[in-house]
Design a protein around this motif. Structure first.
Motif, PDB file in Angstrom:
ATOM      1  N   UNK A  60      73.907 -11.773  -7.539  1.00 28.44           N
ATOM      2  CA  UNK A  60      73.190 -12.909  -8.190  1.00 28.44           C
ATOM      3  C   UNK A  60      73.207 -14.322  -7.786  1.00 28.44           C
ATOM      4  N   UNK A  65      64.965 -23.697 -12.132  1.00 30.81           N
ATOM      5  CA  UNK A  65      63.435 -24.016 -11.971  1.00 30.81           C
ATOM      6  C   UNK A  65      62.993 -25.280 -12.602  1.00 30.81           C
ATOM      7  N   UNK A  66      62.534 -26.122 -11.814  1.00 32.35           N
ATOM      8  CA  UNK A  66      62.172 -27.487 -12.047  1.00 32.35           C
ATOM      9  C   UNK A  66      61.141 -27.453 -12.848  1.00 32.35           C
ATOM     10  N   UNK A  79      60.785 -21.529  -4.280  1.00 29.11           N
ATOM     11  CA  UNK A  79      61.287 -20.389  -5.017  1.00 29.11           C
ATOM     12  C   UNK A  79      60.842 -18.983  -4.632  1.00 29.11           C
ATOM     13  N   UNK A  83      63.311 -16.024  -3.303  1.00 30.64           N
ATOM     14  CA  UNK A  83      63.469 -14.779  -4.032  1.00 30.64           C
ATOM     15  C   UNK A  83      63.096 -13.810  -2.646  1.00 30.64           C
ATOM     16  N   UNK A  92      69.590 -11.164  -5.880  1.00 29.40           N
ATOM     17  CA  UNK A  92      68.460 -11.296  -6.577  1.00 29.40           C
ATOM     18  C   UNK A  92      68.482 -12.696  -7.267  1.00 29.40           C
ATOM     19  N   UNK A  93      67.722 -13.306  -7.511  1.00 27.02           N
ATOM     20  CA  UNK A  93      67.584 -14.903  -7.895  1.00 27.02           C
ATOM     21  C   UNK A  93      67.488 -14.849  -9.384  1.00 27.02           C
ATOM     22  N   UNK A  94      68.337 -15.669 -10.115  1.00 25.68           N
ATOM     23  CA  UNK A  94      68.617 -15.798 -11.457  1.00 25.68           C
ATOM     24  C   UNK A  94      67.853 -17.270 -11.700  1.00 25.68           C
ATOM     25  N   UNK A  95      67.171 -17.347 -12.708  1.00 26.21           N
ATOM     26  CA  UNK A  95      66.404 -18.760 -12.901  1.00 26.21           C
ATOM     27  C   UNK A  95      67.311 -19.418 -14.164  1.00 26.21           C
ATOM     28  N   UNK A  96      67.354 -20.567 -14.181  1.00 21.64           N
ATOM     29  CA  UNK A  96      67.715 -21.634 -15.132  1.00 21.64           C
ATOM     30  C   UNK A  96      67.098 -22.782 -15.471  1.00 21.64           C
ATOM     31  N   UNK A  97      67.028 -23.400 -16.487  1.00 25.60           N
ATOM     32  CA  UNK A  97      66.417 -24.624 -16.637  1.00 25.60           C
ATOM     33  C   UNK A  97      67.432 -25.741 -16.997  1.00 25.60           C
ATOM     34  N   UNK A 107      75.218 -25.787 -17.732  1.00 24.11           N
ATOM     35  CA  UNK A 107      74.637 -24.433 -17.679  1.00 24.11           C
ATOM     36  C   UNK A 107      75.329 -23.719 -16.628  1.00 24.11           C
ATOM     37  N   UNK A 111      76.565 -19.985 -17.226  1.00 20.75           N
ATOM     38  CA  UNK A 111      76.106 -18.752 -16.355  1.00 20.75           C
ATOM     39  C   UNK A 111      77.310 -18.164 -15.903  1.00 20.75           C
ATOM     40  N   UNK A 115      77.051 -14.464 -16.447  1.00 16.86           N
ATOM     41  CA  UNK A 115      76.667 -13.591 -15.423  1.00 16.86           C
ATOM     42  C   UNK A 115      77.310 -13.621 -14.319  1.00 16.86           C
TER      43      UNK A 115
END
Lengths: 317, 317
Positions: A60, A65-66, A79, A83, A92-97, A107, A111, A115
């Motif tokens: 991962x 994500x902005x 993005x 991906x 794979x791409x794991x997104x967070x804010x 964060x 994470x 993960x």
């Protein structure tokens, strides 16, 4: 299908099945074969979790994500490329804010616990960025889309687009069309990206012995772009370079000879000449720098890409 | 920090540490305490992998990132909302790309083997969609942003925006401004979304006894929108409803009385009246329907949200 099903089928304990997956060396050869035959006949897929425990790899890559303010940023296109490139390398791409640098660092920590991403892709780097420092201290693999502004270029792996080269091309385009008094609509100083884009404009005018004083700072909105354009035209500017499509969109209401930056869908819709960033390539290079490092392959320390001038309206005076 | 470090510190085998994490019932109480003390003193964080093996939950929701054709789609804004809502429920978003339905189904299979996502969020549902059928057959939790077009509404959980209600509001707005001959610029028939948006326009005109024959199909581009607008105006239309901002943008070059759909940044930039989708709410509802199901809570079968007319230019004839 679970470990329990495999255990029942092979006539061994769940623990033995788990051992075969995680610590095959502690299991007798005959038992190991029996379990693997059961796995095969039941079509049991070695789970992500079991493999991750075995290999220590999650496959991962984490990226923030902005928040899109006006839909005129380039992140979303980056993005998509990220991906696709990650998938080609088996990641794979794991997104967070996150709501700011400190929250983003919290964060990261969360994470890593939840993960265990193999790497991070930072965006929106800025002066004195604490996120890069946090990751570097812990020796966690990461790459940034954006230079380590204000720090040594060798601080960490990065990919960026040469903003100064872009505004140099824009300014040259307006000079070639016959303009001699060319203004710049920028952001407030201190943003690495904004300062870099202003540099390309001023050095091009300077090299031609032209006036480099026609610059104004704005908050980046179309309304501020329009106000700045009115003032610069009043001061004698006949053409304008904008730090973004957003300010250029406002300036376009004042004069036709405007160049924006980022080649957003809005620029295409209104016929604004603009500088396009090679976002798919930037994303591919980010994945390359990160996965090379994860695989222990030698890799570049950083990659600087050139933007492309997309010419639309005729800029002649 | 690894299981090996904990084992060394506690004076037990790696297998025993793994047992404490995965099958505590097989470990003596005293040994269990010793391992947990070592975990504590070393700050070893129970890894995602160990927890996933224990709980059978990955806390991942998988969603496809779509290729942006013209930067005027709504997916990117939906994705921002999805990531934020998922985080509030303790889930992260795992991105994947796919080149078509069959390839997407292969990717489901691959993701299940690699990461075991707890649920899937489908987008761009369409008639005879094989993706939903594949997931439903395997009883895999999923929700779609988009109705099960052409199938029973009860087929699977979904969230959608009422396109017909949107174009009804658009058509009503143009009638209220004094227009009587209102055209529709659509897509080719067969797309659930496009047919739904056309329905709202025709039923509103029909209810007023107005002409419902002024409709043309296009490929969705601004150029096709402009060509359709020219023909519809030639046939007597004084105002136009577009199936998208993209066709409306082209139509705007022909007449001022145009309403688009999706309220993209381009609509805001050019002053186009358009219908805004409540994307953050749609994303939140998708997460709610999916996480309710994952937690065994009772939940709605589907949610239909209303778009909002964002009025910009004066549409009076």
């Amino acid at each position: 299908m679970t470990i329990a099903d495999v255990a029942r089928h092979a006539g061994v304990s769940r623990q033995t099945v788990s051992n075969v997956l995680n610590s095959p060396e502690v299991v007798k050869e005959e038992t190991r074969r029996r379990v693997l035959a059961a796995v095969e006949s039941l079509g049991y897929r070695v789970s992500a979790a079991a493999r991750q425990m075995r290999t220590g790899r999650s496959r991962l890559l984490a990226v923030r994500i902005e928040t899109t303010q006006d839909g005129m940023n380039v992140f979303d296109r980056f993005l998509h490329g990220l991906t696709e490139s990650a998938a080609r390398s088996g990641y794979r791409v794991l997104l967070y804010t996150a709501t700011g640098d400190e929250n983003e660092i919290e964060t990261f920590d969360q994470l890593l616990g939840e993960f265990e991403p193999d790497g991070f892709v930072l965006t929106s780097t800025h002066h004195g960025d604490p996120r890069a420092a946090w990751l570097a201290e812990r020796d966690l693999p990461f790459v940034s889309f954006g230079r380590p502004w204000g720090a040594s270029e060798a601080t960490h792996p990065w990919v960026d687009v040469d903003g100064a080269a872009g505004t140099e091309a824009a300014t040259r385009h307006l000079i070639d069309a016959g303009h001699r008094r060319i203004g710049f609509i920028g952001w407030e100083p201190g943003s690495g990206v904004g300062d870099d884009r202003r540099t390309g404009w001023s050095r091009t005018l300077g090299a031609e012995g032209l006036d480099t004083g026609l610059a104004l700072e704005t908050d980046g909105s179309p309304a501020a772009g329009r106000a700045a354009a009115l003032e610069l035209v009043e001061r004698g500017a006949t053409a304008l370079v904008g730090v973004s499509d957003s300010v250029a969109l406002g300036a376009l209401q004042v004069t036709r000879a405007v160049v924006g930056f980022d080649d957003t869908p809005v620029a295409a819709a209104v016929g604004l000449t603009s500088l396009g960033q090679p976002l798919a390539e930037a994303a591919a290079r980010c994945v390359e720098l990160l996965t090379d490092r994860l695989s222990g392959r030698p890799t570049a320390s950083h990659v600087l890409l050139s933007p492309t001038l997309v010419i639309r309206k005729d800029p002649r005076p």
